[in-house]
Design a protein around this motif. Structure first.
Motif, short mmCIF file in Angstrom:
data_model
loop_
_atom_site.label_atom_id
_atom_site.label_comp_id
_atom_site.label_asym_id
_atom_site.label_seq_id
_atom_site.Cartn_x
_atom_site.Cartn_y
_atom_site.Cartn_z
N PRO A 4 -24.97 -3.60 2.35
CA PRO A 4 -24.25 -4.81 1.94
C PRO A 4 -23.64 -4.74 0.55
N GLY A 5 -24.11 -3.83 -0.28
CA GLY A 5 -23.58 -3.74 -1.64
C GLY A 5 -22.56 -2.64 -1.85
N ASP A 6 -22.19 -1.95 -0.76
CA ASP A 6 -21.25 -0.82 -0.89
C ASP A 6 -19.83 -1.30 -0.61
N LYS A 7 -19.00 -1.35 -1.64
CA LYS A 7 -17.63 -1.85 -1.50
C LYS A 7 -16.76 -0.94 -0.64
N ARG A 8 -17.18 0.31 -0.49
CA ARG A 8 -16.39 1.26 0.32
C ARG A 8 -16.80 1.25 1.78
N ALA A 9 -17.73 0.39 2.16
CA ALA A 9 -18.29 0.41 3.51
C ALA A 9 -17.24 0.16 4.58
N ILE A 10 -16.29 -0.75 4.32
CA ILE A 10 -15.28 -1.06 5.34
C ILE A 10 -14.50 0.19 5.72
N LYS A 11 -14.10 0.97 4.73
CA LYS A 11 -13.29 2.16 5.00
C LYS A 11 -14.08 3.23 5.73
N TYR A 12 -15.32 3.51 5.27
CA TYR A 12 -16.02 4.60 5.94
C TYR A 12 -16.58 4.16 7.29
N CYS A 13 -16.78 2.88 7.50
CA CYS A 13 -17.18 2.41 8.83
C CYS A 13 -16.01 2.52 9.81
N GLN A 14 -14.80 2.28 9.33
CA GLN A 14 -13.62 2.47 10.17
C GLN A 14 -13.49 3.94 10.56
N ARG A 15 -13.74 4.82 9.62
CA ARG A 15 -13.69 6.26 9.92
C ARG A 15 -14.78 6.64 10.90
N LEU A 16 -15.97 6.10 10.71
CA LEU A 16 -17.08 6.38 11.61
C LEU A 16 -16.78 5.89 13.02
N GLU A 17 -16.18 4.70 13.13
CA GLU A 17 -15.85 4.15 14.44
C GLU A 17 -14.88 5.05 15.19
N LYS A 18 -13.87 5.56 14.49
CA LYS A 18 -12.90 6.46 15.13
C LYS A 18 -13.56 7.75 15.59
N LEU A 19 -14.43 8.29 14.77
CA LEU A 19 -15.11 9.53 15.13
C LEU A 19 -16.02 9.33 16.34
N LEU A 20 -16.70 8.18 16.41
CA LEU A 20 -17.57 7.90 17.55
C LEU A 20 -16.75 7.73 18.83
N LEU A 21 -15.59 7.07 18.72
CA LEU A 21 -14.71 6.93 19.88
C LEU A 21 -14.22 8.30 20.34
N GLY A 22 -13.86 9.15 19.36
CA GLY A 22 -13.40 10.49 19.70
C GLY A 22 -14.46 11.31 20.40
N ARG A 23 -15.71 11.06 20.08
CA ARG A 23 -16.81 11.78 20.72
C ARG A 23 -17.33 11.06 21.96
N ARG A 24 -16.70 9.94 22.29
CA ARG A 24 -17.05 9.16 23.47
C ARG A 24 -18.52 8.72 23.48
N VAL A 25 -18.97 8.32 22.33
CA VAL A 25 -20.32 7.76 22.22
C VAL A 25 -20.25 6.29 22.61
N ARG A 26 -20.99 5.92 23.62
CA ARG A 26 -20.88 4.59 24.18
C ARG A 26 -21.93 3.62 23.63
N ASP A 27 -21.58 2.35 23.78
CA ASP A 27 -22.49 1.25 23.45
C ASP A 27 -22.95 1.29 21.99
N VAL A 28 -21.98 1.50 21.11
CA VAL A 28 -22.24 1.45 19.67
C VAL A 28 -21.36 0.36 19.07
#
Length: 322
Positions: free
Chosen positions: A199-223
């Motif tokens: 909750p205190g990491d101001k960069r969280a929005i950006k790296y969570c967006q990157r993480l979401e794309k990587l998970l989609l690319g790896r077809r990891v479901r139900d995340v």
């Protein structure tokens, strides 16, 4: 023999906004109150506004610094104090975050945890040997915390991220950690995974967006990703297990009775009550927690405890190396 204790105000960052300036006042009060307690006990306490280290038996700083840290002036002073105290045979007390903060983020009593020389368990001296059970009773009453029975039902696995580049990650990239950890979870469980950013990491929005794309690319479901507005207690609702590297969400989860898994047990404050084998994810081990919670309570102190000298009276027994 009197012990000299020097508390360094310049180890705090300079506030730039009204909110950060107010927080800095609480932090500077921590350093001033500690000295007030030292003097109340009969030792020599000094509040220093200097940016230079001076010899003493014990130095007091608020906040940690690590080998991958930045080079700002207050962090450099922390580093200088730690190095010079170690070189001259002195010790350094570090005040750091409250592990019980999830229960009341406003922290009206300004409770923090205190250790000598390092913030990691096993590396720092937490003065928690043979803890006084009465200390846990006091913390429990004042912070409205109680150990809840271990949960035997739940829905999702909550993956709690830490600050990207924060000292507790010890140089590990938080996205790489998340990808590896989620892959490990999926090897043993098909439960929904909810990712909670720090909750205190101001960069969280950006790296969570990157993480979401990587998970989609790896077809990891139900995340899915928790809403930034959610408190930790909200995310723990209906939770089956919590997964984390080594930071405080696992302390909250274990108190709330939710099984926990950590990937860095060596540096985790919850290591005595944590699983480390993801093969146990659907049938996690549970632990007796009384000794653990009493140990944690022994190194948490409020501003009032500092002023009255209660904290120092306890910690002064460890002021000199054996």
């Amino acid at each position: 023999m009197s012990i000299k204790v020097v508390s360094y105000l310049a180890t705090l960052p300079r506030g730039k906004t009204p909110e950060s300036i107010a927080k800095n006042q609480d932090k500077s009060n921590t350093l001033r109150y500690f000295v007030q307690g030292v003097n109340a006990v009969g030792d020599l306490g000094v509040v220093s506004e200097s940016t230079l280290w001076e010899p003493s038996d014990v130095a007091v700083i608020l906040g940690w610094v690590h080998e991958h840290g930045k080079t700002s002036a207050h962090l450099e002073l922390r580093r200088s104090i730690l190095e010079n105290q170690a070189r001259t045979g002195g010790r350094t007390i570090i005040a750091d975050s409250n592990l019980f903060l999830y229960q009341d983020i406003n922290n009206p009593g300004y409770w923090l945890r205190y250790s000598y020389d390092n913030v990691f368990p096993g590396l720092g001296e937490y003065c928690d040997h043979n803890p006084d059970p009465a200390r846990w009773k006091k913390v429990q009453a004042e912070l409205n915390i109680k150990l809840k029975p271990w949960r035997t039902q739940g829905h999702h696995v909550l993956v709690c991220l830490q600050r990207d580049g924060g000292w507790s990650m010890r140089g590990f990239d938080v996205v790489d950690w998340a990808l590896d950890t989620i892959a490990e979870i999926r090897g043993y469980s098909n439960r929904p995974i909810v990712i909670r950013s720090h909750p205190g990491d101001k960069r969280a929005i950006k790296y969570c967006q990157r993480l979401e794309k990587l998970l989609l690319g790896r077809r990891v479901r139900d995340v899915s990703f928790s809403q930034p507005s959610h408190s930790l207690l909200q995310d723990l609702s209906q939770c089956w297990a919590v997964v984390n590297h080594n930071s405080s969400p696992t302390v909250a989860a274990a108190i709330e009775g939710i099984p926990i898994f950590v990937t860095d047990p060596v540096h985790s404050q919850a290591r005595e009550v944590a699983n480390t084998d993801f093969a146990l994810l659907e049938n996690p081990a549970i632990f007796e927690r009384t000794d653990w919670i009493e140990r944690l309570s022994q190194f948490h102190w409020s501003h009032r405890d500092l002023q009255l000298g209660h904290c120092w009276q306890h910690m002064r027994k460890w002021a000199h190396h054996d």
